[in-house]
Design an enzyme around this catalytic site. Structure first.
Site, mmCIF file in Angstrom:
data_model
loop_
_atom_site.group_PDB
_atom_site.id
_atom_site.type_symbol
_atom_site.label_atom_id
_atom_site.label_comp_id
_atom_site.label_asym_id
_atom_site.label_seq_id
_atom_site.Cartn_x
_atom_site.Cartn_y
_atom_site.Cartn_z
ATOM 1 N N ALA A 100 0.860 -1.183 0.000
ATOM 2 C CA ALA A 100 0.000 0.000 0.000
ATOM 3 C C ALA A 100 0.897 1.234 0.000
ATOM 4 O O ALA A 100 2.051 1.173 0.432
ATOM 5 C CB ALA A 100 -0.890 -0.023 1.236
ATOM 6 N N GLY A 143 0.671 -5.097 0.921
ATOM 7 C CA GLY A 143 -0.511 -5.184 0.065
ATOM 8 C C GLY A 143 -0.215 -5.814 -1.292
ATOM 9 O O GLY A 143 -1.115 -6.370 -1.927
ATOM 10 N N GLU A 146 -0.525 -9.374 -0.679
ATOM 11 C CA GLU A 146 -1.952 -9.649 -0.484
ATOM 12 C C GLU A 146 -2.716 -9.607 -1.806
ATOM 13 O O GLU A 146 -3.632 -10.397 -2.029
ATOM 14 C CB GLU A 146 -2.533 -8.647 0.525
ATOM 15 C CG GLU A 146 -1.975 -8.885 1.924
ATOM 16 C CD GLU A 146 -2.303 -7.760 2.897
ATOM 17 O OE1 GLU A 146 -2.073 -6.586 2.531
ATOM 18 O OE2 GLU A 146 -2.781 -8.046 4.001
ATOM 19 N N GLU A 166 4.516 -5.220 7.191
ATOM 20 C CA GLU A 166 3.748 -4.153 7.846
ATOM 21 C C GLU A 166 4.182 -3.902 9.288
ATOM 22 O O GLU A 166 4.115 -2.782 9.781
ATOM 23 C CB GLU A 166 2.240 -4.484 7.818
ATOM 24 C CG GLU A 166 1.593 -4.379 6.450
ATOM 25 C CD GLU A 166 1.644 -5.651 5.626
ATOM 26 O OE1 GLU A 166 2.466 -6.552 5.948
ATOM 27 O OE2 GLU A 166 0.876 -5.757 4.663
#
Ligand code: CO8
Length: 292
Positions: A100, A143, A146, A166
């Site tokens: 992200a 992300g 993911e 993260e």
């Protein structure tokens, strides 16, 4: 329960493929012409395969809100295009996606992200009915990992690096990292890598079953598209049912899953494509699927 199986597939689209690595879709129907332009992704149609390339190279394909909205839009456009049978998502040679967008997130407060369900739209990929393949070269972190795990199949280049870092930012994975990684590689490994934020290699990911195959990085995309073309060559309702059945293994007990699978199997006997597939075998010819 079988509504999604027997519901007619999307309207017959007269999708007009755009030039290779164009940044826009052109979708036509009889009366209207609609154009969509993207800033952060490239879209391309190769036969029955929709290809989405994340294209924020300088930022290592950091997944900004804009980028993810565009990925959702392209996925949903391909999903509703009856000419498309499978979708490939890829990035650059250096990065599938480095997570992200940290610069977008750094000043946000709890109240803000909670009230707006910040990045909640990432979940829309879970509703895509057509098979999705992630072709991962370079970094697939946070992300990015993911997003790859949200796809149905992961193919990786031999230098790909995965991870859920993260924890190093004072947060935890937020788009399925703790859930999908655990289901794919087991609790001990998922704990080790999510709690330490350590990266892991394509070779490790393949050995643990997260990645289905590894290729030399320059062959990766070709191999992913080859697989997507093969899948897109089958009956679309049968493929959709197969994806639904495999995904149910995540959600249901073995008994419920077996029951669901058998009901889907039996329901496919209502398809013209079932008749065609079996007749073609007996008559020693190639089947002509009508997706009905
Ligand atoms: N966000 C924003 N910018 C990034 C990101 C990122 N995730 N990753 C890299 N960049 C930028 C860098 O800031 C740099 O920009 P600039 O040139 O302006 O300084 C540019 O990309 C190139 O990066 P580097 O110079 O760092 O390149 P290196 O080759 O030295 O390092 C790495 C590559 C190792 C990938 C490094 O960039 C890195 O560690 N990136 C961050 C990885 C990370 O922590 N990812 C997790 C982010 S958090 C997350 O993903 C949570 C998801 C939750 C989803 C919730 C949904 C509901």
């Amino acid at each position: 329960m079988f509504a999604s199986l027997v519901r007619p597939l999307s309207r017959k689209s007269s999708y007009v493929p755009v030039a290779r690595f164009s940044t826009s879709f052109t979708v036509r129907n009889n009366a209207t012409k609609e154009s969509k332009s993207y800033n952060t992704i490239l879209v391309e149609t190769r036969g029955k395969v929709g290809l989405i390339t994340l294209n924020r190279k300088k930022e290592l394909n950091a997944l900004s809100s804009e980028l993810f909205h565009e990925v959702n839009d392209a996925l949903e456009t391909y999903d509703s295009d009856s000419e498309i049978g499978a979708i490939v998502i890829t990035g650059s040679e250096k990065a599938f996606a480095a997570g992200a967008d940290i610069k977008e997130m750094r000043d946000k407060t709890f109240a803000e992200v909670y009230k707006t369900n910040f990045l909640g739209h990432w979940g829309r990929i879970n509703d895509i009915k057509k098979p999705t393949i992630a072709a991962v070269n370079g970094y697939a972190l946070g992300g990015g990992c993911e997003l790859a795990m949200s796809c149905d199949i992961i193919y990786a280049g031999d230098g790909a690096i995965f991870g859920q870092p993260e924890i190093k930012l004072g947060v935890i994975p937020g788009a399925g990292g703790t859930q999908r990684l655990t289901r794919a590689v087991g609790k001990s490994k998922a704990m080790e890598y999510a709690l330490s934020g350590r990266p892991f290699t394509a070779q490790e990911a393949e050995k643990w079953g997260l990645v289905s195959k590894i290729f030399p990085k320059d062959q990766l995309l070709g191999e992913a598209i080859k697989l997507a073309e093969e899948i897109a060559g089958f009956s679309q309702p049968a493929i959709q049912a197969c994806k639904e059945a495999v995904n149910s293994a995540y959600e249901l007990s073995l008994k419920e899953g077996m029951h669901f699978e058998r009901r889907l199997f039996q329901a496919l006997f209502a398809l013209n494509d079932k008749k065609e597939g079996m007749n073609a075998f007996v008559e020693k010819r190639a089947p002509k699927w009508t997706n009905t």
